[in-house]
Motif scaffolding. Structure first.
Motif, PDB file in Angstrom:
ATOM      1  N   PRO A   1      -0.200   3.832   5.279  1.00 26.12           N
ATOM      2  CA  PRO A   1       0.363   3.123   4.136  1.00 26.12           C
ATOM      3  C   PRO A   1       1.591   2.315   4.570  1.00 26.12           C
ATOM      4  CG  PRO A   1       1.007   5.416   4.099  1.00 26.12           C
ATOM      5  CD  PRO A   1       0.025   5.273   5.211  1.00 26.12           C
ATOM      6  N   GLU A   2       1.982   1.356   3.726  1.00 19.53           N
ATOM      7  CA  GLU A   2       3.170   0.561   4.051  1.00 19.53           C
ATOM      8  C   GLU A   2       4.441   1.296   3.656  1.00 19.53           C
ATOM      9  OE1 GLU A   2       2.850  -3.867   3.173  1.00 19.53           O
ATOM     10  OE2 GLU A   2       1.122  -3.020   2.119  1.00 19.53           O
ATOM     11  N   VAL A   3       4.314   2.212   2.695  1.00 23.71           N
ATOM     12  CA  VAL A   3       5.470   2.991   2.279  1.00 23.71           C
ATOM     13  C   VAL A   3       4.984   4.333   1.730  1.00 23.71           C
ATOM     14  CG1 VAL A   3       5.493   1.815   0.048  1.00 23.71           C
ATOM     15  CG2 VAL A   3       7.537   3.030   0.785  1.00 23.71           C
ATOM     16  N   VAL A   4       5.769   5.387   1.985  1.00 24.37           N
ATOM     17  CA  VAL A   4       5.409   6.718   1.504  1.00 24.37           C
ATOM     18  C   VAL A   4       6.446   7.169   0.471  1.00 24.37           C
ATOM     19  CG1 VAL A   4       5.122   9.158   2.134  1.00 24.37           C
ATOM     20  CG2 VAL A   4       4.328   7.354   3.685  1.00 24.37           C
ATOM     21  N   VAL A   5       5.954   7.627  -0.682  1.00 18.93           N
ATOM     22  CA  VAL A   5       6.842   8.237  -1.676  1.00 18.93           C
ATOM     23  C   VAL A   5       6.634   9.743  -1.559  1.00 18.93           C
ATOM     24  CG1 VAL A   5       7.388   8.486  -4.114  1.00 18.93           C
ATOM     25  CG2 VAL A   5       6.640   6.282  -3.219  1.00 18.93           C
ATOM     26  N   LEU A   6       7.725  10.464  -1.318  1.00 23.98           N
ATOM     27  CA  LEU A   6       7.580  11.866  -0.956  1.00 23.98           C
ATOM     28  C   LEU A   6       8.427  12.757  -1.861  1.00 23.98           C
ATOM     29  CD1 LEU A   6       6.530  13.890   1.217  1.00 23.98           C
ATOM     30  CD2 LEU A   6       8.597  13.359   2.516  1.00 23.98           C
TER      31      LEU A   6
ATOM     32  N   HIS B   1       0.550  -2.653  -6.913  1.00 30.00           N
ATOM     33  CA  HIS B   1       0.503  -1.885  -5.665  1.00 30.00           C
ATOM     34  C   HIS B   1      -0.865  -1.240  -5.511  1.00 30.00           C
ATOM     35  CE1 HIS B   1       4.898  -2.165  -5.234  1.00 30.00           C
ATOM     36  NE2 HIS B   1       4.931  -1.988  -6.544  1.00 30.00           N
ATOM     37  N   GLN B   2      -1.199  -0.926  -4.253  1.00 32.33           N
ATOM     38  CA  GLN B   2      -2.398  -0.128  -4.032  1.00 32.33           C
ATOM     39  C   GLN B   2      -1.945   1.303  -3.808  1.00 32.33           C
ATOM     40  OE1 GLN B   2      -4.632  -1.766  -0.778  1.00 32.33           O
ATOM     41  NE2 GLN B   2      -4.248  -3.846  -1.520  1.00 32.33           N
ATOM     42  N   VAL B   3      -2.440   2.191  -4.632  1.00 31.94           N
ATOM     43  CA  VAL B   3      -1.884   3.542  -4.627  1.00 31.94           C
ATOM     44  C   VAL B   3      -2.879   4.562  -4.094  1.00 31.94           C
ATOM     45  CG1 VAL B   3      -0.848   5.342  -6.041  1.00 31.94           C
ATOM     46  CG2 VAL B   3      -0.481   2.940  -6.624  1.00 31.94           C
ATOM     47  N   ARG B   4      -2.419   5.373  -3.185  1.00 33.09           N
ATOM     48  CA  ARG B   4      -3.148   6.575  -2.772  1.00 33.09           C
ATOM     49  C   ARG B   4      -2.261   7.766  -3.109  1.00 33.09           C
ATOM     50  NH1 ARG B   4      -7.126   6.390   1.039  1.00 33.09           N
ATOM     51  NH2 ARG B   4      -7.802   4.289   1.631  1.00 33.09           N
TER      52      ARG B   4
ATOM     53  N   SER C   1       8.936   0.870  -8.405  1.00 30.99           N
ATOM     54  CA  SER C   1       8.261  -0.274  -7.792  1.00 30.99           C
ATOM     55  C   SER C   1       9.252  -1.126  -6.994  1.00 30.99           C
ATOM     56  CB  SER C   1       7.601  -1.104  -8.894  1.00 30.99           C
ATOM     57  OG  SER C   1       7.173  -2.329  -8.383  1.00 30.99           O
ATOM     58  N   ALA C   2      10.439  -1.376  -7.579  1.00 30.52           N
ATOM     59  CA  ALA C   2      11.441  -2.195  -6.913  1.00 30.52           C
ATOM     60  C   ALA C   2      11.898  -1.541  -5.607  1.00 30.52           C
ATOM     61  CB  ALA C   2      12.636  -2.409  -7.838  1.00 30.52           C
TER      62      ALA C   2
ATOM     63  N   GLN D   1       0.865  -1.178   0.000  1.00 27.44           N
ATOM     64  CA  GLN D   1       0.000   0.000   0.000  1.00 27.44           C
ATOM     65  C   GLN D   1       0.898   1.224   0.000  1.00 27.44           C
ATOM     66  OE1 GLN D   1      -2.556  -0.417   3.384  1.00 27.44           O
ATOM     67  NE2 GLN D   1      -3.081  -2.502   2.769  1.00 27.44           N
ATOM     68  N   VAL D   2       0.799   2.005  -1.076  1.00 28.22           N
ATOM     69  CA  VAL D   2       1.730   3.110  -1.289  1.00 28.22           C
ATOM     70  C   VAL D   2       0.984   4.439  -1.207  1.00 28.22           C
ATOM     71  CG1 VAL D   2       3.446   4.078  -2.858  1.00 28.22           C
ATOM     72  CG2 VAL D   2       2.932   1.641  -2.926  1.00 28.22           C
ATOM     73  N   LEU D   3       1.586   5.406  -0.537  1.00 28.91           N
ATOM     74  CA  LEU D   3       1.066   6.772  -0.595  1.00 28.91           C
ATOM     75  C   LEU D   3       2.093   7.624  -1.334  1.00 28.91           C
ATOM     76  CD1 LEU D   3      -0.821   9.119   0.223  1.00 28.91           C
ATOM     77  CD2 LEU D   3       0.601   9.376   2.268  1.00 28.91           C
ATOM     78  N   ILE D   4       1.661   8.261  -2.423  1.00 25.49           N
ATOM     79  CA  ILE D   4       2.577   9.133  -3.164  1.00 25.49           C
ATOM     80  C   ILE D   4       2.182  10.582  -2.910  1.00 25.49           C
ATOM     81  CG2 ILE D   4       3.623   9.638  -5.395  1.00 25.49           C
ATOM     82  CD1 ILE D   4       2.672   7.006  -6.400  1.00 25.49           C
TER      83      ILE D   4
END
Lengths: 229, 501
Positions: A46-51, A26-29, A109-110, A3-6
């Motif tokens: 989320p499991e990971v945050v892209v910032l 991925h599940q994207v928010r 993604s990787a 679960q990703v938050l961008i």
């Protein structure tokens, strides 16, 4: 897969990432501002945050710092700068990894997968033994083996390697390593790092730096085998 | 020589008048009185014509005195001893008188010339302090030197691109022959002596500041300053200092300019790379998704990604176009290629091209009928309008209309305006938005568009500005040069049209 938050201020880029990451499982928010990003991180866990570092309402490094006060969710920083200083700043504020724009979807993604997996493995902070790929460290007896072969490391070399192993997969900035392995007074002794990294690589038989990777002007990391990075 | 002749004539004329006046009464005049009266023409001769004229006057006076007033009359014979005495005393007194008067006069003239030189030097040093550009300064210097020394030709030669060339001149320009006399062999400026040298009819004075040669002062005819070397040296020194000072100053300015350009270039590169990266990030994200064989996405999604790539590629192309325009401006090769065009045609064709990138904004057209044709570079003006509309599209809220209007402006111009419903621009930023790299707070891109628009409009000698739109938002306006008399132009069009046929 995750679960990703961008968080990025470019809605068009968010749209593309949603499509691409979605297709990669991925599940994207998404969030377009720092404040939306912060509340979304708190609410949807989320499991990971892209910032993105260049947000309109608050600097990305500051967002990192704020998230770190109440969450240890992995953070992958997205920087358009290309300047090393900003990456280092973000990593020291608690980010786990960074990726520079423009980036490919598969690479993003990787990195996300690696970040998620390491966070799951890092729960064992007080462990007495560490295993990263072929490297095994016995923290009690200061013994290291690589592919079953015993390594003859000095105490400082062992500490260097074990620091990286504790944060395997994550980029450790040069200052983080110097302050934690050598001590607070050594933060500017960049040459130590080069020399030690060189010696350790030789002892590992990793002259190419594929296992003990260096990020020029940023820092070092131990690669986790089987994961693109 | 001319002065001597005039003085002699004046003396002879006055002598003739006095002689004629005295002749009828010479019997009753004593010889001494006559001699005294004849002093007058000699003094006139000396004052007007100098010592040489004085000597001629004395001789003429003596002859007249002897011939007309010493008996026996009308002969050069001198009768009595008494008369001899008178004649000799006349000559003996008059010669020293002529000498003294001439010397006084010469020293008065010298003083007055020195005063003039002093005044001019003073004025010149004032000029040097006034920090004038070197060209203006040199022009003033050569004129002054020509005035003070009465020279026909004066020139200052300075090194330009490794060779000495005339930087300023007064009077007739130096001939090629004179120049070849004056110019030292290439690279040997240092060998020109500090003392003035006369070669042919020209005088050459080296200009040296702090022992370093900076150029040459050339004067013709050289005889003009035969007796006046010192003041010339004074002038030359002043000029040399001024030239050196101005050159140093220009170097400083040049250095500052270079530093400023370098700073600007760095800012520009940073801003441009940001602008390039944004579309690139979108393209790379989209294309890497599309290219990945393991990724399965719906046809709709892949269509939207392809569209994104297409749009962003256009954006990059625009950016590159703007950068090219910018480099064209900076290279200084921007020369509008003007032709008569109709405002309607330009506006509508530009807007038609913009249609796909309007992002939901509706365009309101308010083009007045009967506008005269404008004399412009169509490509440049199309870019001006494109950049302004693009700016409005980026800053106005979605789905608000943008109004493009054209009307008759001040006499001889057509006014084009683009009004949006965006946040508007505060009065203190209205100049700034046209600056290089200006950008609104909500936009991180390089502010090239408006800066280019201004440059292009100004290249036509026209004006561009921004004001409040009547119903909120910003209104960008610019003027275009209209043909003065629309109907006359219409006629001439017809004329040239029929020619072609």
């Amino acid at each position: 897969m995750a679960q990703v938050l961008i968080v990025d201020d470019d809605p068009d880029l968010l749209g593309v990432c949603r499509v691409g990451l979605d297709a990669l499982g991925h599940q994207v928010r998404t969030a377009e501002t720092a404040s939306d990003g912060l509340s979304e991180t708190a609410i949807s866990r989320p499991e990971v945050v892209v910032l993105d570092l260049g947000l309109p309402d608050l600097d990305g490094v500051e967002v990192c710092r704020r998230i770190r006060t109440w969450s240890d969710v992995p953070i992958v920083v997205l920087s358009a700068d290309g300047t090393e200083d900003r990456k280092v700043e973000a990593l020291e504020a608690g980010a786990d990894d960074y990726i520079t724009k423009p980036f490919g979807m598969r690479e993003l993604s990787a990195r996300l997968r690696v970040a998620v997996r390491h966070r799951a493995a890092a729960g064992s902070e007080s462990a007495t033994e560490l295993q990263v790929g072929l490297l095994h460290l016995d923290l009690v007896h200061y013994q290291a083996t690589y592919a079953g072969r015993e390594l003859d490391l000095t105490a400082r070399e062992f500490e260097f390697l074990s620091y990286l192993a504790r944060h395997a997969g994550k980029v450790c900035t040069r200052r983080m390593i110097l302050e934690n392995v050598w001590g607070p007074g050594y933060a500017s002794e960049l040459n130590y790092l080069k020399v030690y990294a060189y010696r350790i690589r030789r002892k590992l038989g990793d002259e190419q730096g594929q296992f003990l990777q260096s990020d020029p002007s940023v820092g070092y990391r131990l690669a986790v085998p089987g994961e693109a990075s | 020589m001319k002065r001597t002749a005039i003085g002699t004539l004046a003396a002879l004329a006055s002598m003739a008048v006095l002689t004629v006046a005295m002749l009828p009464v010479r019997g009753s005049l004593s010889i001494a009185t006559t001699a005294l009266v004849l002093v007058v023409p000699v003094v006139i001769g000396v004052v007007v014509g100098g010592f040489a004229a004085g000597v001629i006057s004395v001789i003429a006076g003596f002859l007249v005195y002897d011939f007309f007033f010493i008996p026996p009359y009308l002969t050069l014979l001198v009768g009595r001893a008494q008369n001899w005495v008178a004649a000799i005393v006349y000559v003996a007194v008059m010669l020293p008188v002529a000498r003294v008067v001439a010397a006084m006069k010469a020293s008065r003239a010298r003083e007055s010339r020195q005063a003039t030189e002093l005044r001019e030097l003073f004025a010149l040093s004032g000029l040097l302090l006034a920090d004038k550009p070197v060209d203006e300064l040199l022009a003033a210097v050569v004129t002054t030197v020509a005035d003070v020394f009465g020279a026909r030709q004066v020139a200052v030669l300075l090194p330009q691109a490794g060779r000495l060339a005339v930087a300023a001149s007064a009077g007739d320009p130096l001939t090629g022959e004179q120049l070849s006399q004056v110019l030292p062999p290439p690279g040997s400026l240092a060998q020109v002596g500090a003392q003035p040298q006369v070669s042919g009819d020209v005088l050459v004075h080296a200009l040296a500041a702090a022992g370093r040669p900076v150029g040459l002062l050339v004067l013709s005819p050289g005889s003009a300053v035969q007796s006046d070397r010192e003041p010339l040296s004074l002038f030359a020194n002043q000029v040399a200092l001024a030239v050196e000072r101005a050159q140093l100053r220009e170097q400083v300015l040049q250095t500052r300019l270079t530093a400023e350009m370098a700073r600007l270039a760095r800012t520009l590169v940073a801003a441009v790379s940001h602008d390039l990266r944004k579309p690139l990030a979108r393209i790379k994200a989209s294309s890497s998704t599309l290219a990945d064989e393991e990724v399965e996405i719906s046809p709709e999604a892949s269509q939207s990604l392809a569209k994104m790539i297409d749009a962003e590629a256009d954006r990059l192309a625009d950016l590159v176009q703007n950068l090219l325009d910018m480099s064209r401006i900076q290279a200084g090769v921007l020369e509008p290629r003007r032709a008569l065009v109709s405002v309607h045609e330009v506006v509508t064709s530009v807007l038609a091209d913009l249609e796909p990138s309007l992002r939901g904004h509706e365009l309101d057209l308010a083009l007045d009928e009967g506008l005269p044709p404008v004399d412009v570079d169509r490509t440049l003006i199309a870019r001006v309008l494109t950049n302004i509309v693009d700016n409005a599209v980026r800053h106005a809220p979605k789905d608000t209309p943008i109004t493009v209007a054209a009307s008759a402006g001040a006499p001889g111009t057509v006014l084009v305006s683009v009004a949006d419903h965006g946040p508007g621009i505060s009065p203190e930023r209205r100049d700034e938005v046209f600056g290089l790299l200006a950008r609104r707070d909500d936009d991180a891109g390089a502010g090239l568009g408006l800066s280019i628009a201004r440059t292009f409009v100004e290249a036509h000698g026209q004006r561009i500005w921004v004001e409040d739109a009547p119903d909120g938002g910003a209104r960008f306006c610019f003027t275009l040069p209209a043909t003065q008399d629309a109907e006359a132009e219409e006629d001439s069009w017809v004329g040239s049209g029929s020619h072609r046929r």
